[in-house]
Write a protein that holds these residues in place. Structure first.
Motif, PDB file in Angstrom:
ATOM      1  N   CYS A  36       0.854  -1.186   0.000  1.00 39.61           N
ATOM      2  CA  CYS A  36       0.000   0.000   0.000  1.00 39.61           C
ATOM      3  C   CYS A  36       0.891   1.237   0.000  1.00 39.61           C
ATOM      4  CB  CYS A  36      -0.898  -0.009   1.228  1.00 39.61           C
ATOM      5  SG  CYS A  36      -1.955   1.434   1.369  1.00 39.61           S
ATOM      6  N   VAL A  93      -4.703  -5.184  -2.166  1.00 41.23           N
ATOM      7  CA  VAL A  93      -4.259  -3.928  -2.764  1.00 41.23           C
ATOM      8  C   VAL A  93      -4.974  -3.716  -4.089  1.00 41.23           C
ATOM      9  CG1 VAL A  93      -2.266  -2.681  -3.652  1.00 41.23           C
ATOM     10  CG2 VAL A  93      -2.041  -4.068  -1.615  1.00 41.23           C
ATOM     11  N   VAL A 130      -3.538   1.098  -3.338  1.00 42.55           N
ATOM     12  CA  VAL A 130      -4.026   1.351  -1.986  1.00 42.55           C
ATOM     13  C   VAL A 130      -4.685   0.094  -1.454  1.00 42.55           C
ATOM     14  CG1 VAL A 130      -5.507   2.849  -0.607  1.00 42.55           C
ATOM     15  CG2 VAL A 130      -4.474   3.737  -2.672  1.00 42.55           C
ATOM     16  N   CYS A 131      -4.457  -0.216  -0.177  1.00 45.08           N
ATOM     17  CA  CYS A 131      -5.159  -1.341   0.429  1.00 45.08           C
ATOM     18  C   CYS A 131      -6.616  -0.940   0.657  1.00 45.08           C
ATOM     19  CB  CYS A 131      -4.489  -1.766   1.730  1.00 45.08           C
ATOM     20  SG  CYS A 131      -4.605  -0.598   3.071  1.00 45.08           S
ATOM     21  N   CYS A 157      -7.458   1.537   3.585  1.00 47.64           N
ATOM     22  CA  CYS A 157      -7.165   2.945   3.295  1.00 47.64           C
ATOM     23  C   CYS A 157      -8.155   3.500   2.281  1.00 47.64           C
ATOM     24  CB  CYS A 157      -5.744   3.098   2.770  1.00 47.64           C
ATOM     25  SG  CYS A 157      -4.480   2.721   3.987  1.00 47.64           S
TER      26      CYS A 157
END
Length: 68
Positions: free
Chosen positions: A4, A40, A56-57, A60
């Motif tokens: 991430c 991700v 981005v995971c 998040c």
């Protein structure tokens, strides 16, 4: 390796233990190594009026959508 770009979450390591753990020391359940990979996703966000594609995971990503 999936990572991430916001929180730097990456692959973590652990053990996989089978459910056949009964029988005491004579027949112990086998424990094998395994990896936990973060979920991700590629997403596009606006930064200073420009579209930027980042990895981005999902945690998040959910936080970013709630902050809007």
């Amino acid at each position: 390796m999936a990572k991430c770009m916001v929180c730097n979450k990456s692959v973590s390591f652990g053990r996989n233990i089978r459910h056949k753990a009964s029988g005491g020391w004579a027949r112990r359940a086998p424990k094998t190594n395994r990896t936990f990979k973060p979920n991700v996703q590629k997403t596009t966000i606006m930064v200073d009026g420009e579209k930027v594609q980042i990895k981005v995971c999902t945690q998040c990503l959910r936080t970013m959508y709630r902050a809007r």
